[in-house]
Design a protein around this motif. Sequence first.
Motif, PDB file in Angstrom:
ATOM      1  N   ASN A   1     -38.089   2.572  36.024  1.00 35.63           N
ATOM      2  CA  ASN A   1     -38.656   1.062  35.685  1.00 35.63           C
ATOM      3  C   ASN A   1     -38.173   0.203  36.770  1.00 35.63           C
ATOM      4  N   ARG A   2     -38.131  -0.487  37.699  1.00 37.24           N
ATOM      5  CA  ARG A   2     -36.860  -1.112  38.413  1.00 37.24           C
ATOM      6  C   ARG A   2     -36.488  -2.492  38.005  1.00 37.24           C
ATOM      7  N   ASN A   3     -37.467  -2.921  37.230  1.00 40.84           N
ATOM      8  CA  ASN A   3     -37.610  -3.984  36.025  1.00 40.84           C
ATOM      9  C   ASN A   3     -36.379  -4.197  34.429  1.00 40.84           C
ATOM     10  N   SER A   4     -36.673  -2.976  34.539  1.00 34.72           N
ATOM     11  CA  SER A   4     -35.419  -2.952  33.601  1.00 34.72           C
ATOM     12  C   SER A   4     -34.089  -2.017  33.880  1.00 34.72           C
ATOM     13  N   LEU A   5     -33.513  -2.657  34.736  1.00 33.74           N
ATOM     14  CA  LEU A   5     -31.818  -2.408  35.150  1.00 33.74           C
ATOM     15  C   LEU A   5     -31.471  -3.356  34.219  1.00 33.74           C
ATOM     16  N   VAL A   6     -30.158  -2.324  33.118  1.00 31.36           N
ATOM     17  CA  VAL A   6     -29.257  -3.052  32.047  1.00 31.36           C
ATOM     18  C   VAL A   6     -27.777  -2.005  32.421  1.00 31.36           C
TER      19      VAL A   6
ATOM     20  N   ASP B   1     -18.829   4.574  18.142  1.00 34.80           N
ATOM     21  CA  ASP B   1     -18.577   6.294  19.013  1.00 34.80           C
ATOM     22  C   ASP B   1     -16.755   5.980  17.624  1.00 34.80           C
ATOM     23  N   SER B   2     -17.348   7.361  16.948  1.00 29.31           N
ATOM     24  CA  SER B   2     -16.331   7.800  15.747  1.00 29.31           C
ATOM     25  C   SER B   2     -14.659   7.877  16.668  1.00 29.31           C
ATOM     26  N   VAL B   3     -14.577   9.050  17.863  1.00 24.89           N
ATOM     27  CA  VAL B   3     -13.792   9.366  18.512  1.00 24.89           C
ATOM     28  C   VAL B   3     -13.377   8.048  19.218  1.00 24.89           C
ATOM     29  N   ALA B   4     -13.886   6.830  20.139  1.00 20.71           N
ATOM     30  CA  ALA B   4     -13.657   6.191  20.639  1.00 20.71           C
ATOM     31  C   ALA B   4     -12.981   4.773  20.558  1.00 20.71           C
ATOM     32  N   GLN B   5     -14.256   4.667  19.094  1.00 15.01           N
ATOM     33  CA  GLN B   5     -14.355   3.631  17.975  1.00 15.01           C
ATOM     34  C   GLN B   5     -14.749   2.352  19.643  1.00 15.01           C
ATOM     35  N   THR B   6     -15.678   2.696  20.141  1.00 18.46           N
ATOM     36  CA  THR B   6     -16.708   1.788  20.730  1.00 18.46           C
ATOM     37  C   THR B   6     -17.770   0.990  20.316  1.00 18.46           C
ATOM     38  N   GLN B   7     -18.883   0.644  20.277  1.00 24.66           N
ATOM     39  CA  GLN B   7     -20.062   0.154  19.967  1.00 24.66           C
ATOM     40  C   GLN B   7     -20.526  -0.656  21.885  1.00 24.66           C
ATOM     41  N   ARG B   8     -22.049   0.271  21.576  1.00 27.70           N
ATOM     42  CA  ARG B   8     -22.586   0.000  22.882  1.00 27.70           C
ATOM     43  C   ARG B   8     -23.685  -1.196  22.696  1.00 27.70           C
ATOM     44  N   TYR B   9     -23.170  -2.360  24.033  1.00 32.86           N
ATOM     45  CA  TYR B   9     -24.052  -3.316  23.876  1.00 32.86           C
ATOM     46  C   TYR B   9     -24.599  -3.416  25.368  1.00 32.86           C
ATOM     47  N   ILE B  10     -25.692  -4.139  25.590  1.00 32.35           N
ATOM     48  CA  ILE B  10     -26.652  -4.203  26.847  1.00 32.35           C
ATOM     49  C   ILE B  10     -27.137  -5.024  26.900  1.00 32.35           C
ATOM     50  N   LEU B  11     -26.388  -4.726  28.195  1.00 31.63           N
ATOM     51  CA  LEU B  11     -26.463  -5.978  29.265  1.00 31.63           C
ATOM     52  C   LEU B  11     -27.559  -6.652  30.574  1.00 31.63           C
ATOM     53  N   LYS B  12     -28.056  -7.100  29.953  1.00 32.01           N
ATOM     54  CA  LYS B  12     -29.617  -7.245  30.582  1.00 32.01           C
ATOM     55  C   LYS B  12     -29.194  -8.198  32.132  1.00 32.01           C
ATOM     56  N   VAL B  13     -29.131  -7.295  33.611  1.00 26.24           N
ATOM     57  CA  VAL B  13     -29.419  -8.659  34.730  1.00 26.24           C
ATOM     58  C   VAL B  13     -30.428  -9.019  35.201  1.00 26.24           C
ATOM     59  N   SER B  14     -30.590  -9.723  36.344  1.00 28.14           N
ATOM     60  CA  SER B  14     -31.846 -10.532  37.038  1.00 28.14           C
ATOM     61  C   SER B  14     -31.746  -8.966  37.929  1.00 28.14           C
ATOM     62  N   ALA B  15     -33.919  -8.888  38.067  1.00 28.75           N
ATOM     63  CA  ALA B  15     -34.379  -7.844  38.549  1.00 28.75           C
ATOM     64  C   ALA B  15     -33.977  -8.158  40.815  1.00 28.75           C
ATOM     65  N   GLY B  16     -34.211  -7.144  41.714  1.00 28.48           N
ATOM     66  CA  GLY B  16     -33.955  -7.934  42.690  1.00 28.48           C
ATOM     67  C   GLY B  16     -33.023  -7.493  43.904  1.00 28.48           C
ATOM     68  N   LYS B  17     -32.213  -6.576  43.073  1.00 26.81           N
ATOM     69  CA  LYS B  17     -30.880  -5.436  43.918  1.00 26.81           C
ATOM     70  C   LYS B  17     -31.156  -3.952  43.342  1.00 26.81           C
ATOM     71  N   ASN B  18     -31.018  -2.998  44.269  1.00 21.62           N
ATOM     72  CA  ASN B  18     -31.949  -2.328  44.367  1.00 21.62           C
ATOM     73  C   ASN B  18     -29.891  -1.233  43.533  1.00 21.62           C
ATOM     74  N   ILE B  19     -30.076  -1.271  42.502  1.00 19.44           N
ATOM     75  CA  ILE B  19     -28.509  -0.659  42.036  1.00 19.44           C
ATOM     76  C   ILE B  19     -28.987   1.259  41.377  1.00 19.44           C
ATOM     77  N   PRO B  20     -27.922   1.660  41.710  1.00 24.17           N
ATOM     78  CA  PRO B  20     -28.078   3.036  41.663  1.00 24.17           C
ATOM     79  C   PRO B  20     -28.189   3.894  39.929  1.00 24.17           C
TER      80      PRO B  20
END
Length: 308
Positions: free
Chosen positions: A152-157, A198-217
């Motif tokens: 879905n092209r509108n689900s780009l994050v 992540d138990s090794v890297a000690q990082t937490q994943r965040y989701i950044l929502k961007v506006s649709a309109g640009k085709n990004i791979p």
Amino acid sequence: MKCDLNFLCSCIAALLIISGCNHSESADTVDEPSPVTPVQVTTVQDSSLAESVELSAVSAYLEKSFVKANINGYIQSTQAVMGKQVGSHQLLFSLITKEAKSIGNSVNKLDAGFKFSGISNIRADQAGTIVQVNHQKGDYVQDGEALATISNRNSLVFLLDLPYEYNRLINQNKTVDILLPDGTKMNGTVSGTMPSVDSVAQTQRYILKVSAGKNIPEGLIAKVRLTKVNHAQAQVLPKSAVLANVTEDEFWVMKLINDSTAVKVKVKKGIESQQTIEVLEPRFSKNDRIITSGNYGIADTAKVKIQY
């Protein structure tokens, strides 16, 4: 008579030696003028400065839909091509049952009222990009089998793996700048997070929502800047004006107290940018002249000459 002459010559020679020594001593005691260093000066300015941390984020499409067969049969035709942009309800596959393929139009010839074809058209449920095609024309498929996958092209994050030590920065950075490798700048909004680290890297994943309109791979690595400190009215000087010791734990500037004398003033450094440095203490007057060129290595109360 000869003795008196020798004595007189000795006295004259001694007087000449003493006179020469006195002349040499007086020449050595002449004061030489102090060296004068040519310098350039500036004054403090007010500017907006921010200190930020730069991290990496990866593009992803969260929503993927599967185009599935609704009958048992053969793929008669297909318009599904990997990488193709498709619209909602666009025709992708045409299936024909094995019975219809074997019987053909024999039923219609017996009775035209049947209008029997045995063909089923499969369409895309949503707009997006075809990222996977599982079957081609002529393949036999069963009911419910996946034929293709559409992202879905509108689900780009962008997925940001944030070190937990910067976790508090998210509260003050609900909107962030996302810089793509081609120089494109996008605005991202923090829309969610994963409830695990992540138990090794000690990082937490965040989701950044961007506006649709640009085709990004998918899988593109971008840079994300999170602001740590922001000072709207900072007292700044050019980097060349602020000097430091070897260990860089002490900083100072050379300030003119008149047109020819510079004194050393210790300062407390704040935010540093590419061209300027914030001076937290002391507060300088707008008329104070700070040396920017020729200040390296000169002593306190050094004699200087301003170059314009």
